[in-house]
Design an enzyme around this catalytic site. Sequence first.
Site, PDB file in Angstrom:
ATOM      1  N   LYS A  63       0.834  -1.209   0.000  1.00  0.00           N
ATOM      2  CA  LYS A  63       0.000   0.000   0.000  1.00  0.00           C
ATOM      3  C   LYS A  63       0.871   1.262   0.000  1.00  0.00           C
ATOM      4  O   LYS A  63       0.718   2.149   0.854  1.00  0.00           O
ATOM      5  CB  LYS A  63      -0.962  -0.011   1.187  1.00  0.00           C
ATOM      6  CG  LYS A  63      -1.926  -1.196   1.188  1.00  0.00           C
ATOM      7  CD  LYS A  63      -2.881  -1.113   2.366  1.00  0.00           C
ATOM      8  CE  LYS A  63      -3.842  -2.295   2.401  1.00  0.00           C
ATOM      9  NZ  LYS A  63      -3.164  -3.573   2.751  1.00  0.00           N
ATOM     10  N   HIS A  65       2.378   4.810  -0.446  1.00  0.00           N
ATOM     11  CA  HIS A  65       1.725   6.129  -0.461  1.00  0.00           C
ATOM     12  C   HIS A  65       2.781   7.161  -0.080  1.00  0.00           C
ATOM     13  O   HIS A  65       3.063   7.376   1.096  1.00  0.00           O
ATOM     14  CB  HIS A  65       0.561   6.143   0.536  1.00  0.00           C
ATOM     15  CG  HIS A  65      -0.327   7.334   0.425  1.00  0.00           C
ATOM     16  ND1 HIS A  65      -1.541   7.422   1.061  1.00  0.00           N
ATOM     17  CD2 HIS A  65      -0.192   8.500  -0.260  1.00  0.00           C
ATOM     18  CE1 HIS A  65      -2.113   8.581   0.783  1.00  0.00           C
ATOM     19  NE2 HIS A  65      -1.302   9.257  -0.007  1.00  0.00           N
ATOM     20  N   ASP A  66       3.377   7.786  -1.107  1.00  0.00           N
ATOM     21  CA  ASP A  66       4.461   8.736  -0.878  1.00  0.00           C
ATOM     22  C   ASP A  66       4.567   9.613  -2.116  1.00  0.00           C
ATOM     23  O   ASP A  66       3.740   9.513  -3.031  1.00  0.00           O
ATOM     24  CB  ASP A  66       5.776   7.985  -0.597  1.00  0.00           C
ATOM     25  CG  ASP A  66       6.701   8.740   0.347  1.00  0.00           C
ATOM     26  OD1 ASP A  66       6.895   9.964   0.140  1.00  0.00           O
ATOM     27  OD2 ASP A  66       7.236   8.120   1.285  1.00  0.00           O
ATOM     28  N   PRO A  68       5.769  10.810  -5.793  1.00  0.00           N
ATOM     29  CA  PRO A  68       5.948   9.926  -6.950  1.00  0.00           C
ATOM     30  C   PRO A  68       7.349   9.356  -7.103  1.00  0.00           C
ATOM     31  O   PRO A  68       7.506   8.161  -7.405  1.00  0.00           O
ATOM     32  CB  PRO A  68       5.565  10.827  -8.131  1.00  0.00           C
ATOM     33  CG  PRO A  68       4.549  11.766  -7.553  1.00  0.00           C
ATOM     34  CD  PRO A  68       5.040  12.047  -6.161  1.00  0.00           C
ATOM     35  N   THR A  70       9.651   8.667  -4.890  1.00  0.00           N
ATOM     36  CA  THR A  70       9.903   7.625  -3.894  1.00  0.00           C
ATOM     37  C   THR A  70       9.139   6.352  -4.225  1.00  0.00           C
ATOM     38  O   THR A  70       9.676   5.236  -4.124  1.00  0.00           O
ATOM     39  CB  THR A  70       9.512   8.136  -2.494  1.00  0.00           C
ATOM     40  OG1 THR A  70      10.327   9.264  -2.170  1.00  0.00           O
ATOM     41  CG2 THR A  70       9.699   7.058  -1.439  1.00  0.00           C
ATOM     42  N   THR A 117     -10.965  -1.649   4.000  1.00  0.00           N
ATOM     43  CA  THR A 117     -12.195  -2.340   4.404  1.00  0.00           C
ATOM     44  C   THR A 117     -12.500  -2.177   5.890  1.00  0.00           C
ATOM     45  O   THR A 117     -13.592  -2.528   6.331  1.00  0.00           O
ATOM     46  CB  THR A 117     -12.120  -3.838   4.061  1.00  0.00           C
ATOM     47  OG1 THR A 117     -10.921  -4.394   4.608  1.00  0.00           O
ATOM     48  CG2 THR A 117     -12.134  -4.060   2.561  1.00  0.00           C
ATOM     49  N   GLY A 207      -7.564 -14.115   4.782  1.00  0.00           N
ATOM     50  CA  GLY A 207      -6.504 -14.170   5.775  1.00  0.00           C
ATOM     51  C   GLY A 207      -6.856 -15.050   6.950  1.00  0.00           C
ATOM     52  O   GLY A 207      -6.664 -16.262   6.937  1.00  0.00           O
TER      53      GLY A 207
END
Length: 227
Positions: A63, A65-66, A68, A70, A117, A207
């Site tokens: 996931k 999220h940083d 672009p 990086t 979720t 899971g």
Amino acid sequence: MKPSERICAALDFPTFAAAEPFARAVAPEVGLLKVGLELFAAEGPAAVRAAARLGRPVFLDLKLHDIPNTVEGAARSAAASGAALLTVHAAGGAEMVKAAVRGAGPGVRVLAVTVLTSLDAAALDAVGLAGPPEAAVVRLARLAVGAGAGGIVCSPHEVAAVRAAVGPGPLLVVPGVRPAGAAKGDQARVATPAEAVRAGADVIVVGRPLRDAPDPAAAARAIAAGL
């Protein structure tokens, strides 16, 4: 796609040594193995390589999220580890998703996570995303696919709307799946495996219902039989 190929088993363990008996048991019964943050933080790319040796594609669920630049470098490193799929947060924006796709290269499918979720409408409102989760999910899915993402991660509650919004091409991966009667845990937006597939999911991530089963392989077969 055979029913068993739709199942992605999450290796939610602190080390690969702890995960290996489970992974070996379920690998013949599922289509993918998922390495998430806990295992990757402990062992890094070695966990991806070890999972891949069991003969199933590895879904690396980081996931990202940083900024672009990086994310592009991180995606390049993820591709080098042998991952077949990699997640980024769609909320990072179109340029970040484009950078992830560039970094990952043609051999890795970048999946954009829309809304976790574990979040319901009240939780979204608390972080400034007013309105029903479906609206945010569809908006982020369109943005990510427009930026080149090869798939979308969303809850089973939004998968039909996402499919209608993005068309037949992108892979739709759905966590928050629980067999009938299973505990929801910390998930807020859940459905059974069969409900998720009927709504349009290509792949379901499972899971705890597999990990905590007395016989994980039998549990995987039971899920596949119901799809």
